[in-house]
Design an enzyme around this catalytic site. Sequence first.
Site, mmCIF file in Angstrom:
data_model
loop_
_atom_site.group_PDB
_atom_site.id
_atom_site.type_symbol
_atom_site.label_atom_id
_atom_site.label_comp_id
_atom_site.label_asym_id
_atom_site.label_seq_id
_atom_site.Cartn_x
_atom_site.Cartn_y
_atom_site.Cartn_z
ATOM 1 N N SER A 146 0.886 -1.133 -0.164
ATOM 2 C CA SER A 146 0.006 -0.029 0.012
ATOM 3 C C SER A 146 0.960 1.085 -0.052
ATOM 4 O O SER A 146 2.137 0.922 0.535
ATOM 5 C CB SER A 146 -0.655 0.333 1.039
ATOM 6 O OG SER A 146 0.255 0.360 2.427
ATOM 7 N N THR A 147 0.359 2.674 -0.242
ATOM 8 C CA THR A 147 1.132 3.760 0.117
ATOM 9 C C THR A 147 1.600 3.254 0.769
ATOM 10 O O THR A 147 3.100 4.402 1.022
ATOM 11 C CB THR A 147 -0.062 4.941 -0.193
ATOM 12 O OG1 THR A 147 -0.114 4.457 -1.833
ATOM 13 C CG2 THR A 147 1.115 5.721 -0.751
ATOM 14 N N ASN A 148 1.138 3.180 1.990
ATOM 15 C CA ASN A 148 0.981 3.914 3.304
ATOM 16 C C ASN A 148 2.396 2.896 4.130
ATOM 17 O O ASN A 148 2.377 3.035 5.029
ATOM 18 C CB ASN A 148 0.127 3.137 4.364
ATOM 19 C CG ASN A 148 -1.341 4.152 4.392
ATOM 20 O OD1 ASN A 148 -0.788 5.021 3.334
ATOM 21 N ND2 ASN A 148 -2.531 3.160 4.387
ATOM 22 N N THR A 193 37.330 36.255 24.163
ATOM 23 C CA THR A 193 35.238 35.109 24.909
ATOM 24 C C THR A 193 34.870 36.348 24.827
ATOM 25 O O THR A 193 35.312 37.530 24.581
ATOM 26 C CB THR A 193 35.538 35.238 26.010
ATOM 27 O OG1 THR A 193 36.362 36.357 27.447
ATOM 28 C CG2 THR A 193 36.523 33.921 26.296
ATOM 29 N N SER A 324 31.830 43.233 -4.620
ATOM 30 C CA SER A 324 30.602 44.634 -4.725
ATOM 31 C C SER A 324 31.134 44.842 -6.636
ATOM 32 O O SER A 324 31.320 45.410 -7.350
ATOM 33 C CB SER A 324 31.563 46.274 -3.732
ATOM 34 O OG SER A 324 30.492 47.141 -4.315
ATOM 35 N N SER A 325 29.161 45.938 -6.176
ATOM 36 C CA SER A 325 29.018 46.332 -7.428
ATOM 37 C C SER A 325 29.498 47.919 -8.169
ATOM 38 O O SER A 325 29.221 48.298 -9.237
ATOM 39 C CB SER A 325 27.792 46.017 -8.711
ATOM 40 O OG SER A 325 27.219 46.988 -7.180
ATOM 41 N N LYS A 330 37.194 45.305 -3.606
ATOM 42 C CA LYS A 330 36.249 45.182 -2.371
ATOM 43 C C LYS A 330 36.138 43.614 -2.377
ATOM 44 O O LYS A 330 35.331 43.039 -3.346
ATOM 45 C CB LYS A 330 34.662 45.768 -2.574
ATOM 46 C CG LYS A 330 34.041 45.300 -0.669
ATOM 47 C CD LYS A 330 33.035 45.674 -0.455
ATOM 48 C CE LYS A 330 32.619 46.019 1.325
ATOM 49 N NZ LYS A 330 31.921 44.555 1.475
#
Length: 470
Positions: A146-148, A193, A324-325, A330
Site C-alpha cells: 500500500s502507499t502507507n 571571549t 561589490s558592484s 572589495k
Amino acid sequence: MTTFNPAETRIEADYVGEVQIPGDKLFGVNSVRGFQNLSISPLTVAHYPEFRNAFAQCKWAAALANLDSGVLPSAQCEAIILACREVIEGKCDDSLIVDLLEGSGGTSTNMNFNEVIANCAQRLMGHAAGSYDVVHPNDHVNCSQSTNDVYPAALKIATYAMMGPLISEVEKLAVQFDRKSEQFADVLHLGRTCLQDAQPMRLGQLFSGYASLTHRLAEELRNVRGKLLTLPLGGTAIGTGFGAPAAYRGFVYQHLAKITGVAYQAPTNSFDAMQNMDVFSRVSAELRTCSASLSKIASDLTVLSSGPVGGIGELILPEAQAGSSIMPGKVNPVLPMSMIQLSFAVIGNDTAVAQAVQYGQLEINHFEPVVSSRVFDSISLLTNGIQRFREKCIEGIEANAQRNEEHVVQSMAVATALVPKLGYAKVSKLARQSVAEGRSLLAILEESGQMTQAEAMAAIEKATHPVFID
C-alpha cells in the site's frame, strides 16, 4: 526504449472522467489527477534520483517476493523488474510527473510509480501502454503493498542513500581542519571571549577545535543514519499485513537486501513503524545541528578575516569573486556567508519536519511528502555547500602571522599569563594602565622593571601550551 509518437494519444478514465495522455508518456490517469490537483512546487518525484531509485527498488523487491509467494506469475515479475531497472536508469523521468510535495499522503506518488512501471512493463511485453491487460498498476506492480508502507520505506531508503555522500563530505572537511590545525600550530593568536581580548593561544588550537567538532558531526550523522534501516514494508495499510501473503514480508527483505546492498529489516512492531516518523525528527535534528555548527565556524572565519584594514585581518580567505558592484577592489567572505545562509534554510526545514512528524494521525502519517521534500533539501544543501566551503575556502585559508602576533603582544590579554609570577592585583593594575594609555602591556612591564619583554614572551609561550593530566 521504444519510441512513441507524441502526436498519438490514448484515453484513460477514472470516476472523475476521461483524460488524454500523450503516446510517448508512461503515466496514467492517477498520475494526471495528482499532477493537476497537487502541483505546487518546481520539483517532481524524479528530482532526487535516490528517491526515484528507492521506489523502484521497493517495487522490484515486491515483485520477487510476490513471485516467491505464488501470487505473481514469472512473466509479469520479470517485466516489472526490467521496468524498474529502466526507472533506475532515468529512462522514465519525464513520465514521473507528480509533485514531490504533493498532498495526497503519498498516494499520487505511489500511483505515478505504479503506472509508469506497469506501462513500461506492458511495452516490454509487446503490449500497448494504458491497456493494463498484462501488467496492471494496482493488481501487479502494487501487489502486497500500500502507499502507507511503500512510501515511508522508499523515504528511508532514499534518505539512507543520500546521507552517505553527506557524511563523506563532513569527514573530508574535518580532515581539512586537521591539516589547518597543523599548518597554524606555531602562529601566536589572540583568543577572545564575548568579542573581547581574553588570553593568548595558538591559531592551530582554534582550528583543532573546529576539526574536533566536525569529526563529531560526522560520527553523529553516521549514528542516526543507522536508525533508517528498519522499514515498514509488509505492513500494507495499517500494520496488520492484511493484503499480503503470510510469507511476503520475509521474502521482500531478503530481495531488498540483494538489490540495494543494504541490510534493511522488518520492524519489531509494525504498528509503530506505520504510525510514527520520529526517526526523521532525529535525522533532521542532526542535519540542523550540523548546519548550525558549521555556521558558527563560518561566522568565526568571517570575523577573523574582516578588514583588511578596518577589521581584525588575522585570517586571509581565498578571493573567490568581486564583492561589490560599486566599490572597486572589495572582496567579501562569500563562502562563509553562504554556509551561514544555508544553515537558515536547514533550520527552517527542520521546523517543517518537526511539525509534520507531530501531526501524523492514528495509524499513519500522511504528511510524508513534506518530510521527503525538506529532508532531501537539507541533505542536498549540506552536501553541496560543505564541498564548496571546503574546496573554495578552507583549503586556501592563510594566516597573517604578523597581524596575529601584534594583536597578542599589544593587548592586555597577555595579563593572565603573567599572574603566576606577578600576582593578580599587580597585573590587573598594569593591564588597566595599558588600556588607559593605549600602550602595550609588555612595554609597560619592561619600563617598570617588573619583567623584560623576553620573560613576558616566555610566559606567553608557556600559557599557550597547556598540559592536561587526566
